[in-house]
Scaffold this active site. Structure first.
Site, PDB file in Angstrom:
ATOM      1  N   GLY A 168       7.265 -30.427   3.027  1.00 17.99           N
ATOM      2  CA  GLY A 168       6.843 -31.218   4.178  1.00 17.99           C
ATOM      3  C   GLY A 168       5.750 -32.190   3.794  1.00 17.99           C
ATOM      4  O   GLY A 168       5.035 -31.974   2.806  1.00 17.99           O
ATOM      5  N   GLN A 221      -1.218 -37.791   5.151  1.00 16.75           N
ATOM      6  CA  GLN A 221      -1.319 -37.462   3.716  1.00 16.75           C
ATOM      7  C   GLN A 221      -1.037 -38.669   2.822  1.00 16.75           C
ATOM      8  O   GLN A 221      -1.309 -38.620   1.615  1.00 16.75           O
ATOM      9  CB  GLN A 221      -0.374 -36.306   3.359  1.00 16.75           C
ATOM     10  CG  GLN A 221      -0.785 -34.985   3.986  1.00 16.75           C
ATOM     11  CD  GLN A 221       0.194 -33.887   3.611  1.00 16.75           C
ATOM     12  OE1 GLN A 221       1.221 -33.734   4.251  1.00 16.75           O
ATOM     13  NE2 GLN A 221      -0.114 -33.138   2.567  1.00 16.75           N
ATOM     14  N   CYS A 262       0.264 -26.752   0.077  1.00 15.28           N
ATOM     15  CA  CYS A 262       0.158 -28.097   0.655  1.00 15.28           C
ATOM     16  C   CYS A 262       0.039 -29.110  -0.470  1.00 15.28           C
ATOM     17  O   CYS A 262      -0.727 -28.889  -1.411  1.00 15.28           O
ATOM     18  CB  CYS A 262      -1.066 -28.160   1.564  1.00 15.28           C
ATOM     19  SG  CYS A 262      -1.304 -29.769   2.337  1.00 15.28           S
ATOM     20  N   LEU A 263       0.754 -30.214  -0.352  1.00 13.65           N
ATOM     21  CA  LEU A 263       0.708 -31.244  -1.399  1.00 13.65           C
ATOM     22  C   LEU A 263      -0.681 -31.868  -1.526  1.00 13.65           C
ATOM     23  O   LEU A 263      -1.014 -32.415  -2.568  1.00 13.65           O
ATOM     24  CB  LEU A 263       1.757 -32.328  -1.128  1.00 13.65           C
ATOM     25  CG  LEU A 263       3.225 -31.869  -1.243  1.00 13.65           C
ATOM     26  CD1 LEU A 263       4.163 -32.999  -0.824  1.00 13.65           C
ATOM     27  CD2 LEU A 263       3.550 -31.399  -2.651  1.00 13.65           C
ATOM     28  N   HIS A 301       2.709 -26.101  10.100  1.00 12.36           N
ATOM     29  CA  HIS A 301       1.804 -26.583   9.044  1.00 12.36           C
ATOM     30  C   HIS A 301       1.626 -28.105   9.166  1.00 12.36           C
ATOM     31  O   HIS A 301       0.499 -28.608   9.168  1.00 12.36           O
ATOM     32  CB  HIS A 301       2.377 -26.208   7.668  1.00 12.36           C
ATOM     33  CG  HIS A 301       1.616 -26.770   6.509  1.00 12.36           C
ATOM     34  ND1 HIS A 301       0.921 -25.975   5.622  1.00 12.36           N
ATOM     35  CD2 HIS A 301       1.437 -28.043   6.072  1.00 12.36           C
ATOM     36  CE1 HIS A 301       0.340 -26.753   4.715  1.00 12.36           C
ATOM     37  NE2 HIS A 301       0.644 -28.010   4.956  1.00 12.36           N
ATOM     38  N   GLU A 302       2.758 -28.812   9.282  1.00 14.83           N
ATOM     39  CA  GLU A 302       2.693 -30.281   9.342  1.00 14.83           C
ATOM     40  C   GLU A 302       2.052 -30.740  10.649  1.00 14.83           C
ATOM     41  O   GLU A 302       1.273 -31.699  10.670  1.00 14.83           O
ATOM     42  CB  GLU A 302       4.083 -30.894   9.179  1.00 14.83           C
ATOM     43  CG  GLU A 302       4.754 -30.604   7.838  1.00 14.83           C
ATOM     44  CD  GLU A 302       3.902 -30.913   6.627  1.00 14.83           C
ATOM     45  OE1 GLU A 302       3.096 -31.865   6.674  1.00 14.83           O
ATOM     46  OE2 GLU A 302       4.015 -30.179   5.627  1.00 14.83           O
ATOM     47  N   HIS A 355      -1.602 -30.906  10.468  1.00 16.82           N
ATOM     48  CA  HIS A 355      -2.129 -32.091   9.768  1.00 16.82           C
ATOM     49  C   HIS A 355      -2.443 -33.226  10.751  1.00 16.82           C
ATOM     50  O   HIS A 355      -3.404 -33.967  10.558  1.00 16.82           O
ATOM     51  CB  HIS A 355      -1.105 -32.617   8.761  1.00 16.82           C
ATOM     52  CG  HIS A 355      -1.169 -31.978   7.408  1.00 16.82           C
ATOM     53  ND1 HIS A 355      -2.276 -32.068   6.595  1.00 16.82           N
ATOM     54  CD2 HIS A 355      -0.249 -31.264   6.703  1.00 16.82           C
ATOM     55  CE1 HIS A 355      -2.032 -31.427   5.456  1.00 16.82           C
ATOM     56  NE2 HIS A 355      -0.814 -30.922   5.486  1.00 16.82           N
TER      57      HIS A 355
HETATM   58 CO    CO Z   1       0.177 -29.827   4.059  1.00 20.40          CO
END
Ligand code: CO
Length: 150
Positions: A45, A50, A88-89, A130-131, A134
């Protein structure tokens, strides 16, 4: 086109993203670039914040292809997700254990502004939550019980 992923520590990740009101080519370019960036990074995701864009948009791929979410909302949630591990990226080389609902009833718009309602379970529900966090400046590390290197 791939965009640069912003890493934890950058204050933009803590900002609240704004609702999308214009569903134009610029939005479509952003979403296309987010999909490219997520795939290249082998993530499940990615949220617009991000890549430095404060719009309520994210993409996920939990193994059944890409889904694009614009102005997502959780309407109802239930249960406890069996999957605890989360990464997480924007927080590379780490993972943590986070409690998420097992089922979420959601609404969102597609890239053309069409309203969609859906029920997500398991990994898809976890990725959505999760997303979605953000978009409100929340990182999983805020909620994780344990964070470990990987
Ligand atoms: Co993330």
């Amino acid at each position: 086109m791939e965009r640069k992923i912003i890493l934890e520590g950058d204050p933009i990740l803590r900002k609240i993203s704004k609702e999308v009101t214009v569903f134009d080519a610029r939005l479509h370019d952003l979403i296309d670039d987010m999909v490219d960036t997520m795939k290249k990074a082998e993530g499940a995701g990615l949220s617009a914040v991000q890549v430095g864009v404060l719009k309520r948009v994210f993409v996920t791929d939990v193994g059944k292809g890409v889904t694009e979410f614009v102005n997502p909302q959780i309407v109802k949630q239930a249960g406890t997700n069996k999957i605890k591990e989360e990464g997480c990226l924007s927080v590379p080389h780490k993972f943590g254990f986070v409690e998420r609902p097992d089922t979420v009833w959601v609404t969102y718009q597609d890239r053309y502004g069409k309203l969609v309602t859906d029920k997500l379970k398991g990994y898809a529900a976890k990725a959505f939550c999760h997303e979605n966090d953000h978009l409100d400046g929340i990182l999983y590390i805020d909620k994780a019980s344990k964070i470990k290197p990987c």
